[in-house]
Design an enzyme around this catalytic site. Structure first.
Site, PDB file in Angstrom:
ATOM      1  N   SER A 256      -4.314   1.234   1.916  1.00 21.66           N
ATOM      2  CA  SER A 256      -3.029   1.182   2.498  1.00 21.66           C
ATOM      3  C   SER A 256      -2.386   0.895   1.240  1.00 21.66           C
ATOM      4  CB  SER A 256      -2.966  -0.086   3.573  1.00 21.66           C
ATOM      5  OG  SER A 256      -3.226  -1.166   2.931  1.00 21.66           O
ATOM      6  N   LYS A 257      -0.979   0.586   1.681  1.00 18.91           N
ATOM      7  CA  LYS A 257       0.116   0.438   0.581  1.00 18.91           C
ATOM      8  C   LYS A 257      -0.170  -0.828  -0.184  1.00 18.91           C
ATOM      9  CE  LYS A 257       3.532   3.244   2.422  1.00 18.91           C
ATOM     10  NZ  LYS A 257       4.526   3.493   3.738  1.00 18.91           N
ATOM     11  N   ARG A 258      -0.781  -1.904   0.477  1.00 14.04           N
ATOM     12  CA  ARG A 258      -1.201  -3.104  -0.077  1.00 14.04           C
ATOM     13  C   ARG A 258      -2.291  -2.732  -1.317  1.00 14.04           C
ATOM     14  NH1 ARG A 258      -5.528  -6.123   1.636  1.00 14.04           N
ATOM     15  NH2 ARG A 258      -6.157  -4.508   3.224  1.00 14.04           N
TER      16      ARG A 258
END
Ligand code: GLU
Length: 492
Positions: A256-258
């Site tokens: 994910s973007k994290r």
């Protein structure tokens, strides 16, 4: 391995346009594409846009553009049509409703009149007793006539009546996945607003589009059990399934973007080569059986084999991607690389760089190619070629001022440049060689002279190899640049 009794292979990539094309989805698309381009058959692009709130035309466009950029093409799809059009689920609702009616008539589905509030209330009670909630089949008890009468006045959804027994999903990677149907609640196949449920739409589409191999992420494995039941209820043979492992971040959670940028278009914008991204994504699931790691798209197509696909975890590693990108960039000619770098310069709005004539631009790109990991990184490196003759950084000035015999070294450099006019590689090499000899003859290290030459030409402490600098500005141009700095900054 793939035997469809004489029928040709039909695979599909079925993204939901609720976000930009995710790296994980791109990997799914790539695996489907590699199989079908290797084995022959048709690749279908189907847009699963039943989530009207989250789907958008911008995301659709991003998906289409990103796939094309990666070199993934399709034989049937929303933009090009095909024998089983339309290829957008929102345009296929009548088809789904028809099949739902059929299941209703055959007693394989039933109307559910429970409102969301009622369901919530019952769920709350069950959960309060520490039990797991699953739809309690309240509406299954409603007699047929009563159900029809109620349907005229009350909103309803239609649920699939999950049959008793074992459900078997045959998966090429995982063998037979067997689930007892008692673990699965009667799920909604038609929502109260008349739109088909996700699982129903997928199965009706796979049947009507004659898909015979489904490759997708293992987050769909639980759906596959529902799909297997629906195929059977609709008297259709299920396709072969292959659920590959999901793309994960270093901590083991879904990428994910994290963890990193997740959209293919982000990587495109950052200057990764599409061939490198495809190469990297393919290696996350597959290996050629030896230690080769660098493949062009054509090589991937000819080498790819589903048998060599593994179910092991696929962890996204940006360092590996960067390395692969470098390897792909190495293979490009200077001319091709320059062509790929140009749009990044335009996007960065670097007008001075845009003015560099083509052959000089190619030379400039050649001079920085070893220093960059992505195309966009070239922009900053190339800026050295836009500096005015007298421009100099404080650091370079400081370096020059602390050089002993500076005047003399400047004269030596200028003389060497003037004695060797031109901008060919030969000329540049001759100048550098001559200066090395000169330093040696005087008992100096070569650096003493070459360092001043570099600082004098560029005004920077770092930059491309001297040979390229001389070729870029020509020896006359380099001499002018050195003189401008000497004069304006009073370098004696
Ligand atoms: N639309 C689904 C998704 O984007 C894929 C469904 C499928 O492949 O069966 O995850």
């Amino acid at each position: 391995m793939l035997d469809f009794s004489g029928e040709s292979l039909r695979v599909r990539f079925a993204p939901s346009p609720t976000g930009k094309l995710h790296l994980g989805s791109a990997r799914t698309a790539l695996l489907n594409w590699l199989v079908v381009r290797r084995e022959g058959g048709k690749f279908v692009l189907r847009l699963e846009d039943t989530d009207v709130v989250r789907s958008s035309p911008e995301f659709e466009q991003d998906i289409i553009d990103s796939l094309k950029w990666m070199g993934i093409d399709w034989d049937e799809g929303p933009d090009i049509g095909g024998p089983f059009a339309p290829y957008r689920q929102s345009e296929r609702m009548d088809l789904y409703r028809e099949q739902v009616s059929r299941l209703l008539e055959e007693g394989k589905a039933y109307r559910c009149f429970c409102s969301p509030d009622e369901l919530e209330e019952r769920k709350r009670k069950v959960v309060a007793q520490g039990k797991p909630w699953r739809y309690d089949r309240k509406c299954l008890e409603i007699p047929q006539e009563e159900s029809e009468r109620l349907a005229a006045s009350k909103p309803f959804a239609i649920r699939f009546r999950v049959p008793e027994g074992k459900v078997v999903v045959k998966d090429l990677l995982r063998g037979e996945v067997v689930v007892d149907s008692s673990e699965i609640a009667d799920f909604i196949i038609l929502r109260s607003d008349g739109r088909a449920g996700f699982n129903m739409a997928v199965v009706v589409d796979d049947i009507t589009m004659k898909v015979n191999l489904v490759i997708r992420g293992d987050d769909h494995l639980t759906n596959a059990v529902r799909h297997a039941m629906l195929f059977e209820a609709l008297d259709s043979a299920p396709p072969l399934f292959l659920h590959h492992s999901l793309l994960l971040g270093k901590d083991g959670a879904k990428l994910s973007k994290r963890h990193a940028a997740t959209a293919v278009s982000d990587y495109r914008e950052r200057g990764y080569l599409s061939s490198a991204l495809a190469n990297y994504l393919s290696l996350l699931s597959w290996s050629p059986g030896d230690d080769r790691e660098i493949f062009t798209m054509e090589e991937l197509v000819s080498e790819f084999n589903l048998k060599r696909l593994s179910a092991s975890r696929a962890i996204f590693d940006i360092d590996k991607l960067n390395w692969i990108n470098r390897q792909h960039m190495k293979k490009l000619s200077n001319d091709s690389l320059a062509g790929l770098v140009r749009p990044f310069i335009e996007k960065a709005g670097e007008k001075e760089l845009q003015k560099i004539p083509p052959e000089k631009f190619e030379l400039a790109v050649e001079s920085v190619r070893e220093k960059i990991e992505t195309l966009s990184e070239a922009v900053e490196q190339l800026l050295i070629y836009t500096k005015k003759p007298d421009e100099i950084t404080d650091k370079a000035l400081e370096e020059l001022r602390k050089t002993s015999d500076l005047d003399e070294v400047f004269d030596i450099c200028l003389e060497a440049l003037r004695e060797n006019p031109g901008s060919s590689r030969d000329v540049a090499e001759r100048i550098v060689k001559g200066l090395r000899e000169e330093a040696k003859a005087r008992g100096w290290g070569a650096k003493k002279i070459l360092w001043v030459l570099r600082l004098g030409i560029t005004g920077h402490v770092i930059g491309p190899d001297l040979i390229y600098l001389i070729m870029f500005w020509g020896s006359e141009g380099c001499a002018e640049r050195m003189e401008a700095k000497r004069r304006i900054h009073e370098l004696h």
